[in-house]
Structure formats: C-alpha cells, structure tokens
Write an enzyme that holds these catalytic residues in place. Structure first.
Site, PDB file in Angstrom:
ATOM      1  N   LYS A 164      -3.224  15.622  -8.136  1.00 48.43           N
ATOM      2  CA  LYS A 164      -2.423  15.632  -9.358  1.00 48.43           C
ATOM      3  C   LYS A 164      -1.710  16.966  -9.556  1.00 48.43           C
ATOM      4  O   LYS A 164      -0.622  17.016 -10.153  1.00 48.43           O
ATOM      5  CB  LYS A 164      -3.299  15.301 -10.564  1.00 48.43           C
ATOM      6  CG  LYS A 164      -3.816  13.869 -10.561  1.00 48.43           C
ATOM      7  CD  LYS A 164      -2.679  12.840 -10.499  1.00 48.43           C
ATOM      8  CE  LYS A 164      -3.178  11.417 -10.643  1.00 48.43           C
ATOM      9  NZ  LYS A 164      -2.091  10.418 -10.616  1.00 48.43           N
ATOM     10  N   ASN A 180       2.877   5.504 -10.491  1.00 46.80           N
ATOM     11  CA  ASN A 180       1.658   5.368 -11.284  1.00 46.80           C
ATOM     12  C   ASN A 180       0.417   5.051 -10.454  1.00 46.80           C
ATOM     13  O   ASN A 180      -0.701   5.308 -10.887  1.00 46.80           O
ATOM     14  CB  ASN A 180       1.873   4.271 -12.339  1.00 46.80           C
ATOM     15  CG  ASN A 180       0.605   3.892 -13.054  1.00 46.80           C
ATOM     16  OD1 ASN A 180       0.052   4.657 -13.835  1.00 46.80           O
ATOM     17  ND2 ASN A 180       0.097   2.684 -12.775  1.00 46.80           N
ATOM     18  N   TYR A 191      -9.042  14.581  -6.640  1.00 45.58           N
ATOM     19  CA  TYR A 191      -8.105  14.089  -7.661  1.00 45.58           C
ATOM     20  C   TYR A 191      -7.298  15.240  -8.263  1.00 45.58           C
ATOM     21  O   TYR A 191      -6.080  15.134  -8.442  1.00 45.58           O
ATOM     22  CB  TYR A 191      -8.899  13.361  -8.742  1.00 45.58           C
ATOM     23  CG  TYR A 191      -8.068  12.625  -9.758  1.00 45.58           C
ATOM     24  CD1 TYR A 191      -7.518  11.375  -9.469  1.00 45.58           C
ATOM     25  CD2 TYR A 191      -7.859  13.156 -11.035  1.00 45.58           C
ATOM     26  CE1 TYR A 191      -6.782  10.684 -10.412  1.00 45.58           C
ATOM     27  CE2 TYR A 191      -7.123  12.472 -11.989  1.00 45.58           C
ATOM     28  CZ  TYR A 191      -6.585  11.237 -11.675  1.00 45.58           C
ATOM     29  OH  TYR A 191      -5.855  10.554 -12.611  1.00 45.58           O
ATOM     30  N   ALA A 228      -6.602  18.144  -6.908  1.00 43.43           N
ATOM     31  CA  ALA A 228      -5.658  18.655  -5.916  1.00 43.43           C
ATOM     32  C   ALA A 228      -4.428  17.758  -5.826  1.00 43.43           C
ATOM     33  O   ALA A 228      -3.283  18.239  -5.759  1.00 43.43           O
ATOM     34  CB  ALA A 228      -6.341  18.748  -4.552  1.00 43.43           C
ATOM     35  N   ASN A 288       0.862  -1.169   0.000  1.00 41.87           N
ATOM     36  CA  ASN A 288       0.000   0.000   0.000  1.00 41.87           C
ATOM     37  C   ASN A 288       0.904   1.227   0.000  1.00 41.87           C
ATOM     38  O   ASN A 288       1.589   1.496   0.990  1.00 41.87           O
ATOM     39  CB  ASN A 288      -0.900  -0.012   1.238  1.00 41.87           C
ATOM     40  CG  ASN A 288      -1.769   1.229   1.355  1.00 41.87           C
ATOM     41  OD1 ASN A 288      -1.705   2.130   0.521  1.00 41.87           O
ATOM     42  ND2 ASN A 288      -2.578   1.287   2.392  1.00 41.87           N
ATOM     43  N   VAL A 289       0.928   1.968  -1.102  1.00 43.60           N
ATOM     44  CA  VAL A 289       1.869   3.081  -1.233  1.00 43.60           C
ATOM     45  C   VAL A 289       1.590   4.209  -0.247  1.00 43.60           C
ATOM     46  O   VAL A 289       2.441   5.089  -0.046  1.00 43.60           O
ATOM     47  CB  VAL A 289       1.892   3.638  -2.670  1.00 43.60           C
ATOM     48  CG1 VAL A 289       2.359   2.581  -3.651  1.00 43.60           C
ATOM     49  CG2 VAL A 289       0.526   4.203  -3.061  1.00 43.60           C
ATOM     50  N   SER A 302      -1.860  14.349 -14.314  1.00 39.97           N
ATOM     51  CA  SER A 302      -3.089  14.219 -15.094  1.00 39.97           C
ATOM     52  C   SER A 302      -3.469  15.570 -15.678  1.00 39.97           C
ATOM     53  O   SER A 302      -3.136  16.628 -15.130  1.00 39.97           O
ATOM     54  CB  SER A 302      -4.238  13.714 -14.211  1.00 39.97           C
ATOM     55  OG  SER A 302      -5.481  13.820 -14.866  1.00 39.97           O
TER      56      SER A 302
END
Length: 252
Positions: free
Chosen positions: A166, A89, A162, A164, A62-63, A150
């Site tokens: 990226k 990724n 998402y 925020a 789990n990153v 993204s």
C-alpha cells in the site's frame, strides 16, 4: 469529469468496497466493467448495477497475471468502445508477524505470504494502470485512475507485506500522476481506515469495539463513504497526484 455515460473499470468489483463503488457510480449513470475472480459474485454485482439503470459487464481476471490483464482490457475497450477510468481496488490480506515467538517456538512470515500480497496489491495495480493508461492514450480518452491505498501504508504491525504494497501504491500514484498528466489522465488515491466490509464482519465484536474506540469519530467507516470519496476524485478535474485519507481522523 462528468460521470454519466463514462466507462469505468473496477477491479475487485464483486464485493465489499468494489461493489459499493460500482453501485454508487451506477446510480450516477456510469457504465461499469467489473473485474474479479468469483463469477457468481460478479454476476450478482452486475445485476445490482443494472438494476440501478447502468450498463455493466463482468470480467474474470487475475490482476497479477500480465496476459490476463492485457486481454481483459482489450475486451473491455472492444465491448464499450472507450475507457475513461480505472479504480484499482482488488486486494488480499495474508497478515502475520514477520517473526513470532510463542511458547518458545519461533515462526516466520513465509515468502508465499509476502509474495501473494505484493503480487495482487502492488504488481496488480501496476499492470492494470499500465494497460488501462495505454488503452486510454490509444483511444484518445481522457479521464482518471484511482488507486485504493490504505492507512496501513504508514506501517501496521502484522502487515509487513500489506503495508509495503500500500505504501508502494501511494508512491506510484504520484509517479503516474506526473507521467500521465500530459495525456489528460489524472491519477490519485484513497487511503481508507477501518471500514465495515465482509472482511471486518468476521472479526469478533469486542475487537471491533476496541478498534472503533481508537478512532476520533468513534466508529468504523462505511463502504458508501469510500465510494463517495472515489467519485469525488473522478469528478474533480484538478485533483491528481494526492492521497485522500478517509479514516475518521485515525491517522493524525
């Protein structure tokens, strides 16, 4: 950087863009450490990379968990004896409007929706970059770190969390490029637009057609085109501190 025999880590490596990147690099003789949470899909991705002649190993991690990231990077370094690059990724979506009113009922994006995306898509990138860079410096391995940002980093309705994350990834790409250059580590990013993946395959065809019609090239991107862009960054020793936009011209 010559890709053959280099050791590259790919987070979110078991499917979608991660698997496409793995297979693209495997065909060029790269040794791969694929990191993800789904063991079965990881095993499939590793088998596909090995079938292309590459050395590949699977690591469940789990990153967003600091201890797991530290242990995983240590294991990879022990298994391969070197680390020459990282592709950040791994990512998740928890889309929704920050505030939504429908039929007089008001709803909000939950803190859990916000935090889950920030934890994986931003904190996970920080943890993996920190630990990999530290290990590369320790082992005196030069190379490159590629972050997947993204097109949504510029702001996209329904993706406050998402977008925020990226945007943070894009900003930190510049920070880390400046901080790590002295150690021979380049840091850059790719910002994909709409790409054909398992995630988009679940969307209604008519919606995908509408999306494609807004793209100047009139089609969605292919995972192999993102993989090619990542490989370009890994190979080009003068590319650092920049975000490569691969979106068919959508963001002008």
């Amino acid at each position: 950087m010559e890709l053959k025999d280099k050791v590259i880590i790919i987070t979110g490596g078991c499917q979608g863009l991660g698997r496409a990147m793995g297979e693209y690099l495997a065909a060029r003789g790269t040794h791969l450490a694929l990191v993800d949470l789904n063991q079965d899909k990881l095993d499939e991705a590793v088998a596909a990379c090995r079938a292309l002649g590459a050395q590949a190993r699977a690591y469940t991690c789990n990153v967003a968990n600091e201890e797991q990231v530290q242990q995983t990077i240590d294991r990879i370094a022990e298994d391969f004896g070197a680390i020459n690059g990282l592709i950040n990724n791994a990512g998740i979506l928890r889309d929704g409007l920050t505030i939504k009113v429908k039929d007089g009922e008001l709803s909000k994006m939950s803190l859990a929706q916000w935090q889950a995306v920030i934890d994986v898509n931003l904190t996970g990138v920080f943890l993996c970059t920190r630990e990999v860079a530290a290990k590369m410096i320790e082992l005196k391995n030069e190379g490159a770190i590629v972050n997947i940002s993204s097109i949504s980093r510029a702001g996209n309705m329904g993706q406050a969390n998402y977008s925020a994350a990226k945007a943070g990834v894009a900003a930190d790409t510049v920070v880390w490029a400046r901080e790590l250059a002295r150690y021979g580590i380049r840091v850059a990013a790719v910002a994909p637009g709409f790409i054909e993946t398992e995630m988009t395959a679940s969307v209604k065809p008519e919606l995908l057609e509408r999306v494609a019609s807004t793209i100047p090239l009139q089609r969605m991107g292919k995972p192999s085109e993102i993989a090619h862009s990542v490989a370009f960054i890994l190979e080009n020793d003068y590319f650092t501190g920049r975000v490569l936009e691969v979106d068919g011209g959508l963001r002008m």
